[in-house]
Design a protein around this motif. Structure first.
Motif, PDB file in Angstrom:
ATOM      1  N   LYS A 633       0.829  -1.205   0.000  1.00 32.79           N
ATOM      2  CA  LYS A 633       0.000   0.000   0.000  1.00 32.79           C
ATOM      3  C   LYS A 633       0.864   1.255   0.000  1.00 32.79           C
ATOM      4  CE  LYS A 633      -3.999  -2.049   2.348  1.00 32.79           C
ATOM      5  NZ  LYS A 633      -5.040  -1.734   1.349  1.00 32.79           N
ATOM      6  N   PHE A 634       1.966   1.231   0.767  1.00 30.34           N
ATOM      7  CA  PHE A 634       2.843   2.409   0.870  1.00 30.34           C
ATOM      8  C   PHE A 634       3.914   2.424  -0.196  1.00 30.34           C
ATOM      9  CE2 PHE A 634       1.704   2.053   5.535  1.00 30.34           C
ATOM     10  CZ  PHE A 634       0.749   3.055   5.474  1.00 30.34           C
ATOM     11  N   GLY A 635       3.898   1.431  -1.091  1.00 32.92           N
ATOM     12  CA  GLY A 635       4.854   1.418  -2.194  1.00 32.92           C
ATOM     13  C   GLY A 635       6.272   1.109  -1.767  1.00 32.92           C
ATOM     14  N   LEU A 636       6.459   0.310  -0.722  1.00 30.40           N
ATOM     15  CA  LEU A 636       7.804  -0.042  -0.247  1.00 30.40           C
ATOM     16  C   LEU A 636       8.286  -1.298  -0.950  1.00 30.40           C
ATOM     17  CD1 LEU A 636       7.320   0.521   3.595  1.00 30.40           C
ATOM     18  CD2 LEU A 636       8.324   2.090   1.934  1.00 30.40           C
ATOM     19  N   ASP A 637       9.623  -1.376  -1.115  1.00 33.06           N
ATOM     20  CA  ASP A 637      10.225  -2.578  -1.703  1.00 33.06           C
ATOM     21  C   ASP A 637      10.385  -3.658  -0.641  1.00 33.06           C
ATOM     22  OD1 ASP A 637      10.381  -1.293  -4.114  1.00 33.06           O
ATOM     23  OD2 ASP A 637      12.416  -0.521  -3.712  1.00 33.06           O
ATOM     24  N   ASN A 638      10.803  -4.841  -1.126  1.00 33.50           N
ATOM     25  CA  ASN A 638      11.029  -5.954  -0.183  1.00 33.50           C
ATOM     26  C   ASN A 638      12.185  -5.669   0.769  1.00 33.50           C
ATOM     27  OD1 ASN A 638       8.937  -7.468  -1.274  1.00 33.50           O
ATOM     28  ND2 ASN A 638      10.276  -8.426  -2.808  1.00 33.50           N
ATOM     29  N   ASN A 639      13.156  -4.878   0.320  1.00 39.72           N
ATOM     30  CA  ASN A 639      14.314  -4.574   1.174  1.00 39.72           C
ATOM     31  C   ASN A 639      14.030  -3.464   2.174  1.00 39.72           C
ATOM     32  OD1 ASN A 639      15.862  -6.496  -0.170  1.00 39.72           O
ATOM     33  ND2 ASN A 639      16.485  -5.026  -1.770  1.00 39.72           N
ATOM     34  N   ASP A 640      12.923  -2.731   1.995  1.00 42.65           N
ATOM     35  CA  ASP A 640      12.580  -1.638   2.921  1.00 42.65           C
ATOM     36  C   ASP A 640      11.956  -2.219   4.186  1.00 42.65           C
ATOM     37  OD1 ASP A 640      13.503   0.220   1.118  1.00 42.65           O
ATOM     38  OD2 ASP A 640      11.546   0.384   0.119  1.00 42.65           O
ATOM     39  N   ASP A 641      12.227  -1.550   5.302  1.00 42.66           N
ATOM     40  CA  ASP A 641      11.710  -1.982   6.608  1.00 42.66           C
ATOM     41  C   ASP A 641      10.487  -1.142   6.953  1.00 42.66           C
ATOM     42  OD1 ASP A 641      11.201  -2.694   9.211  1.00 42.66           O
ATOM     43  OD2 ASP A 641      13.313  -2.959   9.706  1.00 42.66           O
ATOM     44  N   LEU A 642       9.344  -1.795   7.111  1.00 48.68           N
ATOM     45  CA  LEU A 642       8.092  -1.086   7.419  1.00 48.68           C
ATOM     46  C   LEU A 642       8.181  -0.393   8.772  1.00 48.68           C
ATOM     47  CD1 LEU A 642       5.134  -0.473   6.701  1.00 48.68           C
ATOM     48  CD2 LEU A 642       4.518  -2.622   7.827  1.00 48.68           C
ATOM     49  N   ASP A 643       8.792  -1.077   9.775  1.00 43.06           N
ATOM     50  CA  ASP A 643       8.901  -0.471  11.115  1.00 43.06           C
ATOM     51  C   ASP A 643       9.708   0.818  11.058  1.00 43.06           C
ATOM     52  OD1 ASP A 643       7.487  -2.609  11.961  1.00 43.06           O
ATOM     53  OD2 ASP A 643       9.193  -3.672  12.855  1.00 43.06           O
ATOM     54  N   VAL A 644      10.829   0.787  10.347  1.00 39.13           N
ATOM     55  CA  VAL A 644      11.675   1.998  10.222  1.00 39.13           C
ATOM     56  C   VAL A 644      10.903   3.105   9.516  1.00 39.13           C
ATOM     57  CG1 VAL A 644      13.798   2.891   9.220  1.00 39.13           C
ATOM     58  CG2 VAL A 644      13.776   0.620  10.262  1.00 39.13           C
ATOM     59  N   PHE A 645      10.159   2.736   8.470  1.00 38.09           N
ATOM     60  CA  PHE A 645       9.379   3.720   7.711  1.00 38.09           C
ATOM     61  C   PHE A 645       8.357   4.416   8.613  1.00 38.09           C
ATOM     62  CE2 PHE A 645       5.412   4.459   5.341  1.00 38.09           C
ATOM     63  CZ  PHE A 645       5.819   5.432   4.449  1.00 38.09           C
ATOM     64  N   LEU A 646       7.606   3.632   9.388  1.00 36.68           N
ATOM     65  CA  LEU A 646       6.569   4.214  10.246  1.00 36.68           C
ATOM     66  C   LEU A 646       7.171   5.004  11.394  1.00 36.68           C
ATOM     67  CD1 LEU A 646       4.124   1.166  10.335  1.00 36.68           C
ATOM     68  CD2 LEU A 646       3.831   3.308   9.076  1.00 36.68           C
TER      69      LEU A 646
END
Length: 662
Positions: A633-646
């Motif tokens: 939904k947020f357009g993040l890649d597999n290597n991106d960390d959702l916790d860090v993003f939020l």
């Protein structure tokens, strides 16, 4: 005849042993006396271990100051018990038993032997165990039918003596006693086994006394061989070892203890007897041996005089001097009668049956050779009666040994059965424990499965309720659209009927219209209620402050209920800003549902996957799926960390609020 000679030799050996019992000396350190030993034992400054080492090697005479010996050994026994020294306790008990045997106190002798039995199984000291087995052997061999058990104990004692690494001179006396006890042992295999054990001990050290004992055992062995085979070379071997005993006794290089005159006298008599049994005897040498035996001067000893007169009678008989031989055999029988009277209750009557039979046999042969057939027949009957008695005794002994062996076999079988039962019980206990453990694991597994099913059911129920609510809203909207359409058609139809002038139909339609209006009004109320609920939810979505408050309160309630030890998460919730939901919506252009907003808040405050699973009562796999969908939904890649993003998003909002406040 050879068997009779063997029995006489055996009785002579036993008599020698009993006569020597009151002069026991352990030959080790000739400077140790009872007084010096008592001083050492009573000295508190000497360590216990040194006292026991001295006690193992002491050589005081056991027949002197026996009351003082009892006092000293009892003190040492108390200290051994206090220190829990099993070897020392066993050795002290054995010493006390030996002392009480010398005092002719058989009751206390047996009591102390029984006490020693308790410690023998765990003892390890070779000398303590050797003395224990030696004393047990003397106890067994002096009771009826106890020879077999006594010989077993003597063999064990020799095994223990063979393990001693120190000077073997201290044990020479006991090895010699064992040799005398086992004299003329009919079991040649057993006799050879004992000889090998003594030879092994002799290889470690070379005390003359052990060699003296070994010669005694070998002489007895070859005498037994001669009785069975009648081969003259066996007699030569027996004579050789008796002569070796004499050479050891008279040698200046070998130091033998005092009190061996009985043994040397016996050697001379045995040499005379063995030489007289040869095909071509040397009568001068035989008479010389007899005269040397007489020179020891034991004229008051009935047993010795009986042996001497009997040996003279044999020699005279072999020389065909029948009259002189008859006189000597009569003298020998008189001395034997006196010995039986002196023995009294000490020796049972059957002890002398062999001697009496041997004397009667020789007397019968002398009378027969002298032509006195009537008297010869009389003594022959006496000999036969004695042989019957001896056979009865041997039969009873064999029956006793048979019954004993039978009972021993039963005991062994019972031991095997008991061992198997113990193994079976142990196996059953092990199987029971494994079953209990398996049942426990199954119960734990069922509990975990039940808990997992309960969480999944709660999640499914929540999703089902949300889906049913959406379905009801859609159904009500569909019904509203149909009613509006029907209302339009009804108005159109009413107007047509008015135009046509059909009043009746119009009236009916008006009635129908009223009914429909009521239904529409009811449906409109329901639709308005659903729209109000939907508008409230949409207002929460449009206005960030009530929604974030609702979300925070709901998450805080779940944390307090299911994660009571994670109060830092509650503090982090308070720092979630009002603009967090707007930023989330800006990051995702579509419709972001309230459950997804809650998950984003949980990840933003640092909650782990397991903790999120615990709070919302869902599986961890479902949490992973939510994280995957949010990243999409947020357009993040597999290597991106959702916790860090939020967290960055939340930290950026927090920093903005702080700057505005400043």
């Amino acid at each position: 005849m050879n068997k009779s000679i063997s029995m006489v030799i055996f009785l002579f050996s036993c008599f020698f042993l009993f006569s020597q019992e009151d002069a026991v000396v352990v030959y080790s350190n000739n400077e140790v006396t009872l007084d010096s030993f008592a001083v050492i034992m009573n000295n508190a400054n000497i360590p216990y271990k040194e006292k026991m080492d001295i006690f193992y090697r002491c050589n005081y005479k056991r027949n002197l100051q026996q009351e003082k010996q009892l006092s000293v050994v009892n003190k040492l026994l108390s200290e051994s018990k206090r220190r829990k020294d099993i070897n020392g306790t066993l050795y002290n008990y054995i010493c006390l038993a030996d002392l009480y045997r010398e005092l002719d106190n058989n009751v206390l002798f047996n009591v102390y032997i029984d006490s020693a039995d308790i410690y023998a199984e765990d003892a390890t000291h070779p000398l303590a165990l050797a003395q224990y087995y030696y004393t047990k052997g003397t106890q067994a061999i002096n009771v009826p039918y106890g020879k077999k058990e006594g010989y077993k104990q003597f063999e064990k004692a020799l095994d223990c003596y063979g393990r001693l690494s120190r000077d073997t001179y201290i044990i020479s006396y006991y090895i010699y006693n064992i040799a005398v006890y086992t004299a003329n042992q009919p079991d040649t295999i057993f006799a050879k086994r004992l000889i090998r054990k003594v030879e092994n001990i002799l290889q470690k050290d070379n005390p003359s006394f052990i060699d003296f004992a070994l010669s005694t055992m070998k002489s007895d062995l070859y005498s037994t061989y001669f009785g069975a085979s009648q081969q003259e070379n066996m007699l030569d071997s027996a004579i050789f070892y008796e002569k070796k005993r004499l050479s050891l006794f008279y040698s200046d290089d070998n130091h033998l203890p005092d009190g061996l005159d009985y043994d040397i006298l016996q050697s001379y008599l045995l040499i005379a007897e063995y030489c007289s049994l040869k095909k071509e005897p040397d009568w001068n040498y035989i008479n010389e041996c007899i005269e040397k035996a007489k020179s020891f001067g034991y004229t008051d000893d009935s047993y010795i005089m009986c042996r001497i007169k009997y040996t003279e009678a044999i020699c005279l008989y072999e020389q065909k001097k029948y009259n002189e031989a008859e006189k000597r055999i009569i003298e020998a029988e008189n001395y034997l009668s006196r010995q039986i009277e002196e023995g009294g209750a000490m020796y049972p009557p059957e002890t002398f049956y062999s001697d009496e039979a041997v004397h009667a046999d020789l007397h019968s042969r002398i009378l027969y050779s002298n032509g006195n057939y009537k008297e010869a027949l009389k003594y022959n009957r006496i000999k036969n009666d004695l042989k019957v008695k001896i056979r009865d005794v041997e039969t009873r002994e064999l029956e006793y040994l048979y019954n004993t062996e039978k009972e021993e076999r039963k005991i062994e079988q019972l031991k095997i059965i008991t061992t198997n039962q113990i193994k079976t019980i142990s196996m059953l206990v092990l199987i029971t424990l494994l079953l209990i453990a398996t049942i426990g694991l199954l119960i734990f597994w069922f509990y975990a499965v039940k808990k997992s099913l309960k969480r999944r059911s709660a999640l499914i129920k929540t999703e089902k309720e949300e889906a049913e609510l959406n379905l009801r809203i859609k159904e009500e909207q569909s019904v509203k659209a149909q009613l509006e359409k029907y209302e339009v058609l009804s108005d159109y139809r009413l107007k047509e009927m008015e135009l046509e002038g059909k009043n009746k139909v119009m009236e009916q339609l008006l009635k129908d219209k009223e009914i429909l209006d009521k239904q529409i009004e009811a449906y409109m109320q329901k639709i308005n209620e659903y729209e109000r609920i939907n508008d409230e939810k949409q207002e929460y979505v449009k206005t960030e402050e009530p929604l974030i408050k609702l979300v925070n309160e709901d998450i805080q309630r779940l944390i307090v209920k299911k994660l009571p030890d994670k109060k830092d998460y509650v503090e982090s919730l308070c720092r979630i800003g009002e603009q967090f939901i707007s930023v989330l919506k800006n990051a995702y252009s579509g419709n972001l549902s309230i459950p997804y907003i809650k998950y984003c808040v949980c990840f933003a405050i640092g909650m782990e996957i397991g903790e999120v699973s615990e709070c919302f009562s869902i599986e961890q796999s479902s949490v992973h799926m939510v994280r995957y969908r949010l990243k999409k939904k947020f357009g993040l890649d597999n290597n991106d960390d959702l916790d860090v993003f939020l967290r960055k998003m939340n930290n950026a909002l927090s920093s903005t609020r702080i700057l505005k406040a400043l």
